[in-house]
Design a protein around this motif. Structure first.
Motif, PDB file in Angstrom:
ATOM      1  N   MET A   1       0.832  -1.186   0.000  1.00  0.00           N
ATOM      2  CA  MET A   1       0.000   0.000   0.000  1.00  0.00           C
ATOM      3  C   MET A   1       0.870   1.239   0.000  1.00  0.00           C
ATOM      4  SD  MET A   1      -2.902  -0.991   2.719  1.00  0.00           S
ATOM      5  CE  MET A   1      -2.482  -2.638   3.270  1.00  0.00           C
ATOM      6  N   ALA A   2       1.029   1.793  -1.122  1.00  0.00           N
ATOM      7  CA  ALA A   2       1.884   2.974  -1.178  1.00  0.00           C
ATOM      8  C   ALA A   2       1.074   4.195  -0.784  1.00  0.00           C
ATOM      9  CB  ALA A   2       2.449   3.162  -2.572  1.00  0.00           C
ATOM     10  N   VAL A   3       1.751   5.221  -0.429  1.00  0.00           N
ATOM     11  CA  VAL A   3       1.071   6.420   0.009  1.00  0.00           C
ATOM     12  C   VAL A   3       1.498   7.557  -0.878  1.00  0.00           C
ATOM     13  CG1 VAL A   3       0.783   8.007   1.895  1.00  0.00           C
ATOM     14  CG2 VAL A   3       1.081   5.596   2.342  1.00  0.00           C
ATOM     15  N   ALA A  14       3.924   5.822  10.090  1.00  0.00           N
ATOM     16  CA  ALA A  14       2.865   6.197  11.034  1.00  0.00           C
ATOM     17  C   ALA A  14       1.497   6.011  10.393  1.00  0.00           C
ATOM     18  CB  ALA A  14       3.060   7.645  11.468  1.00  0.00           C
ATOM     19  N   ILE A  15       1.390   6.367   9.106  1.00  0.00           N
ATOM     20  CA  ILE A  15       0.112   6.206   8.409  1.00  0.00           C
ATOM     21  C   ILE A  15      -0.284   4.739   8.353  1.00  0.00           C
ATOM     22  CG2 ILE A  15      -0.950   6.392   6.145  1.00  0.00           C
ATOM     23  CD1 ILE A  15       0.685   8.960   5.794  1.00  0.00           C
ATOM     24  N   HIS A  16       0.695   3.915   7.960  1.00  0.00           N
ATOM     25  CA  HIS A  16       0.393   2.489   7.873  1.00  0.00           C
ATOM     26  C   HIS A  16      -0.024   1.931   9.225  1.00  0.00           C
ATOM     27  CE1 HIS A  16       2.927   2.083   4.016  1.00  0.00           C
ATOM     28  NE2 HIS A  16       1.653   2.191   3.755  1.00  0.00           N
ATOM     29  N   VAL A 143       2.825 -14.712   3.353  1.00  0.00           N
ATOM     30  CA  VAL A 143       3.241 -13.616   2.469  1.00  0.00           C
ATOM     31  C   VAL A 143       4.511 -12.962   3.006  1.00  0.00           C
ATOM     32  CG1 VAL A 143       2.601 -11.331   1.638  1.00  0.00           C
ATOM     33  CG2 VAL A 143       0.957 -13.185   1.544  1.00  0.00           C
ATOM     34  N   LEU A 146       7.605 -14.436   1.668  1.00  0.00           N
ATOM     35  CA  LEU A 146       7.843 -14.435   0.224  1.00  0.00           C
ATOM     36  C   LEU A 146       8.980 -13.461  -0.122  1.00  0.00           C
ATOM     37  CD1 LEU A 146       4.216 -14.624  -1.192  1.00  0.00           C
ATOM     38  CD2 LEU A 146       5.912 -16.432  -0.932  1.00  0.00           C
ATOM     39  N   PRO A 147       9.520 -13.565  -1.326  1.00  0.00           N
ATOM     40  CA  PRO A 147      10.716 -12.788  -1.691  1.00  0.00           C
ATOM     41  C   PRO A 147      10.558 -11.283  -1.532  1.00  0.00           C
ATOM     42  CG  PRO A 147      10.073 -14.286  -3.455  1.00  0.00           C
ATOM     43  CD  PRO A 147       9.107 -14.498  -2.369  1.00  0.00           C
ATOM     44  N   GLY A 148       9.374 -10.762  -1.792  1.00  0.00           N
ATOM     45  CA  GLY A 148       9.202  -9.317  -1.720  1.00  0.00           C
ATOM     46  C   GLY A 148       9.579  -8.795  -0.347  1.00  0.00           C
ATOM     47  N   GLN A 149       9.023  -9.408   0.675  1.00  0.00           N
ATOM     48  CA  GLN A 149       9.275  -8.941   2.031  1.00  0.00           C
ATOM     49  C   GLN A 149      10.731  -9.166   2.416  1.00  0.00           C
ATOM     50  OE1 GLN A 149       7.449  -7.032   3.695  1.00  0.00           O
ATOM     51  NE2 GLN A 149       9.023  -6.951   5.291  1.00  0.00           N
ATOM     52  N   ALA A 151      13.299  -9.111   0.541  1.00  0.00           N
ATOM     53  CA  ALA A 151      14.131  -8.059  -0.047  1.00  0.00           C
ATOM     54  C   ALA A 151      13.979  -6.757   0.732  1.00  0.00           C
ATOM     55  CB  ALA A 151      13.742  -7.855  -1.509  1.00  0.00           C
ATOM     56  N   ARG A 152      12.748  -6.478   1.164  1.00  0.00           N
ATOM     57  CA  ARG A 152      12.557  -5.239   1.918  1.00  0.00           C
ATOM     58  C   ARG A 152      13.253  -5.305   3.273  1.00  0.00           C
ATOM     59  NH1 ARG A 152       7.753  -5.256  -1.006  1.00  0.00           N
ATOM     60  NH2 ARG A 152       6.779  -6.680   0.454  1.00  0.00           N
ATOM     61  N   GLU A 155      16.638  -4.291   3.084  1.00  0.00           N
ATOM     62  CA  GLU A 155      16.813  -2.838   3.043  1.00  0.00           C
ATOM     63  C   GLU A 155      16.490  -2.192   4.378  1.00  0.00           C
ATOM     64  OE1 GLU A 155      14.193  -1.631  -0.035  1.00  0.00           O
ATOM     65  OE2 GLU A 155      15.260  -2.820  -1.537  1.00  0.00           O
ATOM     66  N   GLY A 160       6.221  -4.750   6.880  1.00  0.00           N
ATOM     67  CA  GLY A 160       5.351  -5.854   6.484  1.00  0.00           C
ATOM     68  C   GLY A 160       5.274  -6.899   7.575  1.00  0.00           C
TER      69      GLY A 160
ATOM     70  N   TRP B  73       3.711  -6.826  -4.867  1.00  0.00           N
ATOM     71  CA  TRP B  73       4.322  -6.396  -3.617  1.00  0.00           C
ATOM     72  C   TRP B  73       4.802  -7.620  -2.820  1.00  0.00           C
ATOM     73  CZ3 TRP B  73       3.177  -7.122   1.607  1.00  0.00           C
ATOM     74  CH2 TRP B  73       3.765  -6.212   2.509  1.00  0.00           C
ATOM     75  N   ALA B  74       4.032  -8.706  -2.889  1.00  0.00           N
ATOM     76  CA  ALA B  74       4.432  -9.916  -2.169  1.00  0.00           C
ATOM     77  C   ALA B  74       5.669 -10.526  -2.796  1.00  0.00           C
ATOM     78  CB  ALA B  74       3.290 -10.929  -2.169  1.00  0.00           C
ATOM     79  N   LEU B  75       5.850 -10.290  -4.079  1.00  0.00           N
ATOM     80  CA  LEU B  75       6.911 -11.017  -4.776  1.00  0.00           C
ATOM     81  C   LEU B  75       8.191 -10.225  -4.968  1.00  0.00           C
ATOM     82  CD1 LEU B  75       4.722 -12.904  -7.363  1.00  0.00           C
ATOM     83  CD2 LEU B  75       5.689 -13.729  -5.210  1.00  0.00           C
ATOM     84  N   VAL B  76       8.114  -8.924  -5.118  1.00  0.00           N
ATOM     85  CA  VAL B  76       9.345  -8.158  -5.334  1.00  0.00           C
ATOM     86  C   VAL B  76       9.412  -6.970  -4.379  1.00  0.00           C
ATOM     87  CG1 VAL B  76       9.500  -8.785  -7.764  1.00  0.00           C
ATOM     88  CG2 VAL B  76       8.315  -6.707  -7.107  1.00  0.00           C
ATOM     89  N   ALA B  77      10.624  -6.502  -4.152  1.00  0.00           N
ATOM     90  CA  ALA B  77      10.821  -5.467  -3.148  1.00  0.00           C
ATOM     91  C   ALA B  77      10.178  -4.144  -3.551  1.00  0.00           C
ATOM     92  CB  ALA B  77      12.317  -5.262  -2.909  1.00  0.00           C
ATOM     93  N   ARG B 182      -4.866   2.399  -3.034  1.00  0.00           N
ATOM     94  CA  ARG B 182      -5.251   1.112  -3.633  1.00  0.00           C
ATOM     95  C   ARG B 182      -6.389   0.470  -2.867  1.00  0.00           C
ATOM     96  NH1 ARG B 182      -0.118   1.720  -3.995  1.00  0.00           N
ATOM     97  NH2 ARG B 182       0.593   2.175  -6.112  1.00  0.00           N
TER      98      ARG B 182
END
Ligand code: HEA
Ligand code: HEA
Ligand code: CUA
Ligand SMILES: [Cu+2]
Lengths: 186, 623, 239
Positions: A1-3, A14-16, A143, A146-149, A151-152, A155, A160, B73-77, B182
Motif C-alpha cells: 500500500m503505497a502512500v 505512522a500512516i500504515h 506472504v 515471500l521474496p518481496g518482504q 528483499a525489503r 533494506e 510488512g 508487492w508480495a513477490l518483489v521489493a 489502492r
C-alpha cells in the motif's frame, strides 16, 4: 500500500500503523458482537461434554505461536533474516496445529452438540469465525516469507512483518476472550 | 474488429465481469460435482450459489486487476506501478484507478444509477398504490418491488456519501490523495458486484421482506434473499474499508497549519461518518452472515425451537442501521454547512458548536437503536432510557439548523441553485426531524410504528439529509469537477419541480399514517385514496426532477460555459486549485492560516497557496 | 443597530401568527381516527402537545429562512460581503438549553404516559389470548374456554392481550388504529398489551408487521359491544 502524499518515510510508517490499528479496532467489534450473542442466547450455559483439556491445549499452542511471532518480529527489526524465518515458520506450524486442534474439537462437538442445537450454533459460529481469522493470519504470515518482504527486510524495512505479526497477536487476543466464554463460564 | 475487442477487454469492468462470471460458474460447477461425489443431492441452490458468489466475486476482483499491485508487492521489493499509469478520457472510469477524484466520480455515477433504478421501481409501485385494491400488480410483486426499492436506495445512499467524501476530503484538507489509494480502489470495486447481485436476486425469486430482512420471514424467503444478503454484505465491507481510509487520511494527511478547528465542517462530518462506519458496520456484517448460516447450514440463531431468539436479529440490525441513518445524513449536513456561508457571504455562525454537534449526533446516535423496536417485544426496561437518548439527539441537530439560519440572517444571499437546494434541504430535514419526535416517544410510537408516518419521516430525513444536499453538491462542485457550469436556468426549474414534487408527495404520508395506513401493503381502505393519488403525482414530479438533472448534467458536460477556478469565491482549499483540479491536487502543500469561512472579514484567507499551485483568488471578495 | 432589531421584531410577529395558525389548524381538523380506548385519550393528548411544539419550531425555522431569502437577498450590483459575525455565545447557549429542556420535559411526560397506558388496572382484567399466524388471527377467551376468529370486547372493561406467534411462523403485529396501541406477536415468546375499550363500535384489527404474501389482508373484525351483548356472544360460542 503505497502512500501518495507530502510525506517522508517516517510519516508513511505512522500512516500504515494507524490504518492497521483502525482495522484491528474495527474487527474487534465483530468479536464483541459474537460474544454478546453467546450470552444473549445461551446465558452462561455450557454443555458438560465440552472438552476443556483440549481447549486449554490449543489455547496454549496459540499463545506459544504468538510468542514465536513476537521473536520473529524482533529478529526482523534487527535484520536477522535467518532467525526471523525460523520463528515465523514456527508460528505457522503452531498456527496450523491450532487449526488441527479446532478440527478435533469440531468432530467431537458434532456428536455431542451439533450446529443445529442452541449451544452448537454459538460454538460453531464463534470458533468458525475465529478459525477463519487464523487462516487469514496464516496466509499473511506466508506472504511475509515471500521474496518481496525478504528483499525489503534486507533494506531495513520491516513494516510488512510488523503488520502481520500485529494481526496475529490480535487473532490470539480474540481467542483469549473466546476460550473462557465458550469453555469456562457456567 | 480484433482491435475493438482488445479495447473493450482492456476495460477493467468488462474484464472483471467476464472473469467473475466464469469464476462463479466454475465455483458452482465444482460444488455440484463435490456434492455429487459426497452423495448429497447435487443441486441444492443455496450452498451452490453461495460458493459461486464467493468464487465469482474473488475472480471478478482478480480479473479486474484490483489485487495486481499487492501480488507484485508480495513477490518483489519495489513493485512496479505498471498498469497504474494514468489513462485519460472516459475509459479511465471503467478501470481500476487509484486517484481519489476518479474513484469519487465512479461512486457518484454508480449511486445516481442505482437511485434511478430504485426510483423507477418506486414510481411503478406508486402506480399500484394510486387506487385501492389491485391496480397493476398483486401483493407478491408489490412486496418484491418495495423491498428492492428500500435496500437499493439504502445502498445508493451509502455509495453516494462515499463518493462525496472521496472526491472532497483530500482536496479540502490539502492532501494529494487518500492515505491508502489502492485500498480505496478496492472499496469502490466491491460495489459493482453488489449491484449485480441485487439485480440478479430478482431472477432468483426476489425477496419480500422489506429492507429490514427480519427473520423468520427472511429465513423462509426464496433464493433471492441470499443474493440480497451477500450484496448488502459487500456494500458493508466497502463501507468499513472506506472508513479506515477516511480516518487515516484525516488524522495524518492534513496540510500544515490545518488544526482540527480549521477543518471545513464537511471534513468533520467525514470524521464522524467514518467513525460510525468502522465501528457499527461490523455488527450488520456479522448478523447478515448469521442469517446466511441459518439459511444455508441450519444453525439456530433466530429459531425459537432451537433456543434461538428472533429479537437478536432486530437488535443487531438496528444497532447498525440506526447509526447508519446518520452515516446517510452527516455528509449531507456537511454539504449544507459548506454552501450556506459561501452563498450568504457570512462566516458560518458558531463554527465550533457546529463542528462539535457533528460528533455529538454521531455519538448520541449510537445508543438509540431500540427505538425501532418499541412494539417488538423488546426488553421493557430498555424503552424509557432509549426514548431519552433518542430525544437528546434533537439537541445537536437543532444546533446545526439554528446555526445555518443565523448564518443566512443579515447575510447577502445569492440565490443560486446550490443555495436553493440547500434551503430545500433544511426545510425538508426539519420536517423529517420534527416528525421523528413522536416516534421517539414510546406511547405515540405505539400508534405510529409501521405506518406511513414512519415512511414519511424517513423520506423527509433522507431527502433532506442526503438527496437534496446531493443536488446542492452537484450544482456547487460541478464547475470544480468538470471545469464547466451547469445550466442555471434549467437548474432552477429542476429545483422548483423537485421541491414542489417532494412536498406534494410526502406530506400526505403523515396524514395517511395517522389514519391507519400500514407500511408494506399494496391494498388499503378506499377512504385513503385521495391522499395516495396526490402522493403518486408528487412522486412522478420528483422523477421528472431527476430527468431534468440528468439532462442538465449531460448537456453541460458537453457544452456548458467554462468555469474559472473559484466561481463562487469560496475559501476552502478545493477552490484554490484549477478547475478541474490537477492530477495530484496540490503539487506543493498549501499553508493553512485561518478559518475556512471568514467571509466579510477584511483580508482574511483560509490558506496561503504556494506559488504556481494557486487559483486566481483567495475568495476574499465577491464580484 | 435598529435595523437588525426591526427584522427580529417582524420575525417574532410572523412566527407567533404562524404558530397560532398551525395550532388552530391542528385543533380544528382532527387528523386522527376517533379514539376508542382509554389509552387513546392519553396518547392523543401527547400528540397535541407534540404538534404544538413541532408547530412552533416549524414556524420559527421556515419563516426565518424564507424571510432571510427575501429580505437579505443580494441586490443587483452589490458585490460586498455580509457582516463578519462569527457567533454569539448567549444565543448559542440558548438554543442548546431550550431544546434540551423541552426534550427532557417531553421525555418525562412521555414516560409517565407510558406508565399510564401500560399499568395494570385495579379491576379484574379480561384476558384474551391472541395467536397470530400466516395469515389469520385466533382469539381465545380462557375465562370461558372459547375461541373465535373475530375479536369482541365488552365496553369499559380493561383487557389484557397475551400475544404469540407459533415457532414456525413469523412476526406479526396487533393494531387497531382506534385503540392507538400496537404490539408485535413474536414466535417463541409471549408479549402483552393492555387496552380498555371505551367506545362501542366496529373496528378493524390490522396486522402491522410485514409477514409475507397475505400481510395486506391479515385483518380481523374487532367489535366493542355492551357487556350484555358480549356475554350473549360468549354463550353462542360455547355451543
Ligand atoms: C436518514 C436519516 C434519519 C435521520 C436523520 C433520522 C432522525 C431521527 N429519527 Fe428516524 N428513521 C430513519 C431515518 C432517519 N431518522 C429511517 C430510515 C427509519 C425507518 C426504518 C425502517 O423501519 O424502515 C427511521 C425510523 C425512526 C424511528 C422508529 C419508528 C418506528 O419504526 O416505530 C424513530 C423512533 O424513535 C425515529 C426517530 C428519529 C429521531 C428522534 C431523529 C432525530 O435525530 C431528529 C432530530 C431532529 C430534529 C428534532 C429537528 C431539528 C431540531 C430542532 C429544530 C430543535 C428543536 C426541536 C425540539 C426541541 C423537538 N426514526
Ligand atoms: C435514499 C432513499 C430513498 C429514496 C430517494 C426514496 C425515494 C422514493 N420512495 Fe422510498 N423508501 C426507502 C428509501 C428511499 N425512497 C426505504 C428505505 C423504504 C423502506 C422499504 C421497506 O419498507 O423495507 C422506502 C419505502 C417507500 C415506500 C413505502 C412502501 C411500503 O411501505 O409499502 C414508498 C411508498 O410510496 C416509497 C416511495 C418512494 C418514492 C415515490 C420515491 C421517489 O422519490 C422516487 C423518485 C424517482 C426517481 C428518482 C426515478 C427517476 C427516474 C426515472 C423516471 C427514469 C427511470 C429510468 C431509468 C431507470 C433508466 N418508498
Ligand atoms: Cu401478519 Cu402482517
Ligand atoms: Cu433510528
Amino acid at each position: 500500500m503505497a502512500v501518495i502524499a507530502h510525506t517522508a518515510h517516517k510519516d508513511k510508517l505512522a500512516i500504515h500503523r494507524l490504518g492497521l490499528w483502525l482495522f484491528i479496532i474495527s474487527d474487534s467489534f465483530l468479536f464483541l458482537g459474537l460474544l454478546f450473542s453467546r450470552f444473549y442466547l445461551q446465558g452462561v450455559r455450557r454443555p458438560p461434554e465440552i472438552n476443556q483439556p483440549l481447549g486449554l491445549a490449543i489455547s496454549i499452542v496459540l499463545i506459544l505461536s504468538s510468542l514465536a511471532a513476537y521473536r520473529g518480529e524482533t529478529a526482523a527489526a534487527y535484520g536477522d533474516i535467518k532467525r526471523f524465518r525460523r520463528n515465523i515458520l514456527l508460528t505457522l506450524g503452531l498456527g496450523a496445529l491450532f487449526l488441527v486442534g479446532v478440527g478435533l474439537e469440531w468432530s467431537e462437538a458434532f456428536r455431542s452438540f451439533p450446529p443445529s442445537t442452541g449451544y452448537g450454533t454459538i460454538f460453531f459460529t464463534l470458533t468458525g469465525f475465529h478459525a477463519f481469522h487464523v487462516v487469514t493470519g496464516l496466509l499473511a504470515l506466508t506472504v511475509a516469507l515471500l521474496p518481496g518482504q525478504r528483499a525489503r527486510l534486507q533494506e531495513g524495512n520491516s513494516w510488512g512483518v510488523e503488520a502481520v505479526v500485529k494481526y496475529w497477536h490480535f487473532v490470539d487476543v480474540a481467542w483469549v476472550f473466546i476460550f473462557p466464554t465458550l469453555y469456562l463460564v457456567s | 474488429m480484433r482491435k475493438a475487442i482488445a479495447v473493450v477487454l482492456s476495460l477493467g469492468l468488462v474484464r472483471g465481469m467476464l472473469v467473475g462470471m466464469a469464476g462463479a460458474g466454475a465455483g458452482m460447477g465444482v460444488t455440484v460435482l463435490l456434492r455429487a461425489a459426497l452423495g448429497l443431492s447435487a443441486w441444492n441452490p443455496g450452498p451452490v450459489v453461495a460458493i459461486g458468489t464467493i468464487t465469482g466475486v474473488l475472480a471478478y476482483l482478480a480479473g479486474l486487476g484490483a489485487f495486481s499491485y499487492w501480488i507484485r508487492w508480495a513477490l518483489v521489493a519495489e513493485p512496479s506501478k505498471e498498469g497504474e499509469r494514468h489513462r485519460y478520457g472516459w475509459t479511465r472510469y471503467l478501470c481500476v484507478d487509484i486517484n481519489h477524484k476518479v474513484i469519487g466520480i465512479q461512486y457518484m455515477a454508480t449511486s445516481i444509477l442505482v437511485i434511478m433504478v430504485a426510483g423507477a421501481l418506486a414510481l411503478i409501485f406508486r402506480i399500484e398504490l394510486s387506487t385501492p385494491g389491485r391496480t397493476i400488480m398483486g401483493p407478491g410483486l408489490y412486496n418484491r418491488f418495495m423491498s428492492l426499492h428500500g435496500i437499493s436506495m439504502v445502498a445508493a445512499t451509502l455509495i453516494g456519501v462515499s463518493g462525496l467524501m472521496n472526491y472532497l476530503l483530500p482536496l479540502m484538507i490539502g492532501a494529494r490523495d487518500m492515505a491508502f489509494p489502492r485500498l480505496n480502489a478496492l472499496s469502490y470495486w466491491l460495489i459493482p458486484p453488489a449491484v449485480v447481485l441485487l439485480l440478479t436476486s430478482q431472477a432468483a425469486g426476489g425477496f419480500d421482506t422489506g429492507w429490514t430482512a427480519y427473520p423468520p420471514l427472511s429465513i423462509k424467503a426464496p433464493l433471492g434473499m441470499q443474493l440480497m444478503l451477500t450484496a448488502f454484505y459487500l456494500v458493508g465491507l466497502s463501507s468499513i474499508l472506506g472508513g479506515i481510509n477516511f480516518l487515516t487520511t484525516i488524522f495524518k494527511l492534513r496540510a500544515p497549519g490545518m488544526s482540527f478547528f480549521r477543518m471545513p465542517i464537511f471534513v468533520w462530518a467525514t470524521l464522524a461518518t467514518a467513525l460510525l462506519q468502522i465501528v457499527f458496520t461490523q455488527f450488520i456484517g456479522m448478523v447478515l452472515i448469521m442469517l446466511l448460516l441459518e439459511r444455508l447450514l441450519g444453525l439456530g440463531f433466530f429459531d425459537p425451537a432451537r433456543e434461538g431468539n428472533v429479537l437478536l436479529f432486530q437488535h443487531f440490525f438496528w444497532f447498525y442501521s440506526h447509526p447508519a441513518v446518520y452515516i446517510f445524513v452527516l455528509p449531507g449536513l456537511g454539504v449544507i454547512s459548506e454552501i450556506v456561508p459561501v452563498f450568504s457571504r457570512k462566516p458560518l455562525f458558531g463554527y465550533k458548536a457546529v463542528a462539535i454537534s457533528t460528533l455529538g449526533i454521531a455519538v448520541g446516535g449510537t445508543m438509540v437503536w431500540g427505538h425501532h423496536m418499541f412494539a417488538a417485544g423488546m426488553e421493557p426496561y430498555l424503552r424509557i432510557p432509549i426514548m431519552m437518548t433518542t430525544l437528546l439527539v434533537a439537541v445537536p441537530t437543532g444546533v446545526k439548523i439554528f446555526s445555518w439560519l443565523a448564518t443566512m440572517w443579515m447575510g447577502k444571499l445569492k440565490l443560486d441553485t446550490p443555495l436553493l437546494f440547500a434551503m430545500t434541504s433544511i426545510a425538508v430535514f426539519l420536517v423529517g426531524g420534527l416528525t421523528g419526535i413522536p416516534l421517539a416517544i414510546v406511547a405515540t410510537d405505539l400508534d405510529l410504528t409501521d405506518t406511513y408516518w414512519v415512511v414519511g419521516h424517513f423520506h423527509h430525513t433522507i431527502f433532506g439529509g442526503f438527496v437534496f444536499p446531493l443536488m446542492a453538491a452537484i450544482y456547487y462542485w460541478f464547475p470544480k469537477v468538470t471545469g464547466k457550469f451547469l445550466n442555471e436556468r434549467l437548474g432552477k426549474l429542476h429545483w422548483g419541480i423537485m421541491t414542489v414534487g417532494f412536498f406534494t408527495s410526502y406530506l400526505p404520508y403523515f396524514w395517511l399514517g395517522l389514519n391507519g395506513m400500514r407500511r408494506r401493503v399494496y391494498d388499503y381502505d378506499p377512504g385513503l385514496q385521495p391522499m395516495h393519488l396526490v402522493a403518486t403525482v408528487g412522486g412522478f414530479m420528483i422523477g421528472l426532477g431527476f430527468l431534468l438533472l440528468l439532462s442538465n448534467l449531460l448537456v453541460s458536460a458537453w457544452r456548458g460555459a467554462r468555469a474559472p477556478a473559484n466561481p463562487w469565491h469560496a475559501q476552502t482549499l478545493e477552490w484554490q486549485v484549477t478547475s478541474p483540479p490537477p492530477e495530484d491536487n496540490f503539487p506543493l502543500p498549501p499553508q493553512v492560516v485561518g478559518s475556512p469561512y471568514s467571509y466579510g472579514v477584511p483580508g482574511s484567507v483560509h490558506a496561503l497557496m504556494p506559488p504556481g499551485g494557486a487559483g486566481e483568488d483567495g475568495g476574499k471578495e465577491a464580484t | 443597530m435598529p435595523k437588525a432589531r426591526k427584522h427580529l421584531l417582524i420575525l417574532a410577529v410572523l412566527v407567533l401568527v404562524a404558530t397560532a395558525a398551525l395550532a388552530y389548524l391542528f385543533l380544528q381538523f382532527s387528523f386522527l381516527p376517533i379514539p376508542a380506548s382509554s389509552q387513546a385519550s392519553t396518547i392523543d393528548k401527547l400528540f397535541s402537545a407534540m404538534f404544538a411544539i413541532a408547530g412552533f419550531f416549524l414556524a420559527l425555522c421556515l419563516i426565518a429562512m424564507l424571510y432571510a431569502a427575501i429580505a437579505f437577498r443580494r441586490r443587483r450590483g452589490d458585490a460586498s460581503d455580509g457582516p463578519p459575525i462569527q457567533g454569539n455565545v448567549a444565543l448559542e447557549t440558548a438554543w442548546i438549553l431550550i431544546p434540551l429542556a423541552i426534550v427532557i420535559g417531553l421525555g418525562v411526560v412521555g414516560g409517565l404516559a407510558l406508565e399510564k397506558i401500560s399499568a395494570a388496572p385495579e379491576e379484574s382484567e379480561l384476558e384474551v389470548k391472541v395467536t397470530a399466524l400466516q395469515w389469520a388471527w385466533l382469539f381465545e377467551y380462557p375465562e370461558w374456554g372459547v375461541r373465535s376468529g373475530e375479536l369482541r370486547l365488552p365496553v369499559d372493561r380493561p383487557v389484557l392481550f397475551r400475544l404469540t406467534s407459533r415457532d414456525n411462523d413469523v412476526v406479526h403485529s396487533f393494531w387497531v388504529p382506534e385503540f392507538r396501541v400496537k404490539q408485535d406477536a413474536v414466535p417463541g415468546r409471549e408479549t402483552a398489551l393492555r387496552v380498555t375499550p371505551n367506545a362501542v363500535g366496529d373496528y378493524q384489527l390490522l396486522c402491522a408487521e410485514l409477514c409475507g404474501l397475505g400481510h395486506a389482508y391479515m385483518r380481523a373484525s374487532a367489535r366493542v359491544v355492551p357487556e350484555a351483548d358480549f356475554m350473549a356472544w360468549i354463550e353462542s360460542l360455547k355451543q
